[in-house]
Write a protein that holds these residues in place. Structure first.
Motif, mmCIF file in Angstrom:
data_model
loop_
_atom_site.group_PDB
_atom_site.id
_atom_site.type_symbol
_atom_site.label_atom_id
_atom_site.label_comp_id
_atom_site.label_asym_id
_atom_site.label_seq_id
_atom_site.Cartn_x
_atom_site.Cartn_y
_atom_site.Cartn_z
ATOM 1 N N TRP A 177 20.832 -81.075 46.981
ATOM 2 C CA TRP A 177 20.132 -82.080 47.778
ATOM 3 C C TRP A 177 18.958 -81.480 48.550
ATOM 4 O O TRP A 177 17.890 -82.101 48.643
ATOM 5 N N ALA A 264 14.808 -97.052 46.952
ATOM 6 C CA ALA A 264 16.242 -97.076 47.251
ATOM 7 C C ALA A 264 17.071 -96.986 45.969
ATOM 8 O O ALA A 264 18.100 -96.296 45.929
ATOM 9 N N PHE A 265 16.613 -97.658 44.927
ATOM 10 C CA PHE A 265 17.333 -97.604 43.649
ATOM 11 C C PHE A 265 17.316 -96.192 43.086
ATOM 12 O O PHE A 265 18.356 -95.672 42.647
ATOM 13 N N ASP A 266 16.151 -95.550 43.098
ATOM 14 C CA ASP A 266 16.036 -94.197 42.546
ATOM 15 C C ASP A 266 16.885 -93.202 43.333
ATOM 16 O O ASP A 266 17.566 -92.344 42.755
ATOM 17 N N VAL A 267 16.842 -93.301 44.666
ATOM 18 C CA VAL A 267 17.624 -92.392 45.495
ATOM 19 C C VAL A 267 19.120 -92.642 45.300
ATOM 20 O O VAL A 267 19.919 -91.698 45.238
ATOM 21 N N GLY A 268 19.510 -93.924 45.176
ATOM 22 C CA GLY A 268 20.913 -94.241 44.933
ATOM 23 C C GLY A 268 21.407 -93.697 43.606
ATOM 24 O O GLY A 268 22.530 -93.179 43.513
ATOM 25 N N LEU A 269 20.569 -93.802 42.581
ATOM 26 C CA LEU A 269 20.941 -93.262 41.274
ATOM 27 C C LEU A 269 21.051 -91.741 41.335
ATOM 28 O O LEU A 269 21.963 -91.143 40.749
ATOM 29 N N ALA A 271 21.912 -90.067 43.908
ATOM 30 C CA ALA A 271 23.139 -89.758 44.645
ATOM 31 C C ALA A 271 24.347 -89.732 43.704
ATOM 32 O O ALA A 271 25.272 -88.937 43.887
ATOM 33 N N ILE A 272 24.335 -90.604 42.702
ATOM 34 C CA ILE A 272 25.412 -90.589 41.706
ATOM 35 C C ILE A 272 25.346 -89.312 40.872
ATOM 36 O O ILE A 272 26.369 -88.685 40.585
ATOM 37 N N ARG A 275 26.506 -85.991 42.951
ATOM 38 C CA ARG A 275 27.770 -85.994 43.683
ATOM 39 C C ARG A 275 28.429 -84.618 43.564
ATOM 40 O O ARG A 275 28.131 -83.854 42.634
#
Length: 303
Positions: A177, A264-269, A271-272, A275
């Protein structure tokens, strides 16, 4: 010359975070400083970006001993990169479908008469005008330009910057990260320079989108270690954008809320993808080189 080489190697190896930031500043200064002195011709811009890309790869080899193959310019990890980049492929397919629709006069008229896209009518007409004026020569130049941009920016950021930051943070969830966020932040910061040629509002949207894209592409590169697919995706994106907007005032930039949603979508993806159970080891193949012994089992021993 050998003394200078040893000094530079010592600085970058002992201070990897400072070295990565200095690398960003130096390449940015070369790009904007020397670029302004060159003739403002598209052919010159293409050659200049290709030269800078080669210089970055030479620098990484001289300082770290990293070959282009170790940095991801190979088939290794290509399947993982394609799979994790599914959202970017979807965006390209959707954008290409839209351009094909706008290139068809009958489909364009039906779209305009439907009234559902009234607010975008000037933009759609501008894009259609660009596409109708497209010639084989213009298409060839656009492809070369897009490839030069994709190769330079991905070599600059996803390859050069992420690989260097990984020396500082090593392989772990926190390290992944830190590497990806710093790389994406600097990638977004570079887009602030666009404010010199356009409105602050459009620039702000580009910076927001660039940060989200930088996080996602950085995560994909960190996981896969493949640089070929990011270069292809980046090049295709720029080719389609230039085909749509070059030479007119037409803009395909989404609104502010859409930019935030995309980020937000790109950052959320990402994050998956990043992990904890997926970040124990990076796919970047520079791990087996000189600094691996200093890092050990993911522990950060570099200060």
């Amino acid at each position: 010359m050998n003394d200078l080489k040893r000094f530079l190697q010592g600085f970058w190896r002992e201070r990897p975070l400072s070295g990565a930031v200095l690398y960003f500043v130096a390449v940015s200064a070369l790009f904007f400083g020397v670029g302004r002195l060159l003739p403002q011709l598209i052919g010159t811009e293409i050659i200049f970006r290709l030269i800078l890309s080669a210089m970055i790869l030479i620098f990484l080899y001289v300082i770290y001993g990293w070959t282009p193959k170790a940095l991801g310019f190979s088939a290794k990890g290509i399947g993982t990169s394609i799979r994790l980049s599914w959202s970017e492929w979807l965006k390209i397919v959707m954008y290409l479908a839209l351009l094909l629709m706008l290139a068809n006069p009958e489909a364009l008229n039906q779209l305009l008469q439907s009234g559902t896209s009234a607010g975008y009518a000037p933009m759609m007409r501008g894009v259609a005008q660009n596409l109708s004026a497209l010639t084989p020569q213009k298409l060839a130049v656009t492809i070369l330009f897009g490839v030069s941009v994709g190769l330079f920016e991905e070599t600059f950021f996803r390859v050069g910057l992420v690989a260097q930051l990984r020396v500082r943070f090593a392989d772990s969830c926190r390290g992944a990260w830190c590497t990806v966020l710093i790389g994406a932040g600097l990638f977004a910061a570079l887009h602030m320079m666009n404010a010199f040629g356009q409105s602050l509002a459009v620039t702000a949207m580009q910076v927001i989108q660039a940060f989200g894209t930088g996080v996602l592409w950085g995560a994909v590169y960190w996981r896969s270690g493949n640089a070929v697919i990011p270069v292809i995706l980046h090049s295709l994106t720029d080719i389609l954008i230039v085909l749509a907007t070059a030479g007119t005032a037409a803009s395909v930039a989404p609104g502010f809320s859409s930019s935030v949603a995309l980020m937000a979508f790109d950052v959320g993806l990402a994050a998956i993808y990043l992990r904890p159970q997926k970040t124990r080891y990076s796919g970047i193949q520079t791990r087996s080189l000189w600094y691996n012994d200093q890092i050990g089992n993911g522990a950060n021993l570099l200060k």
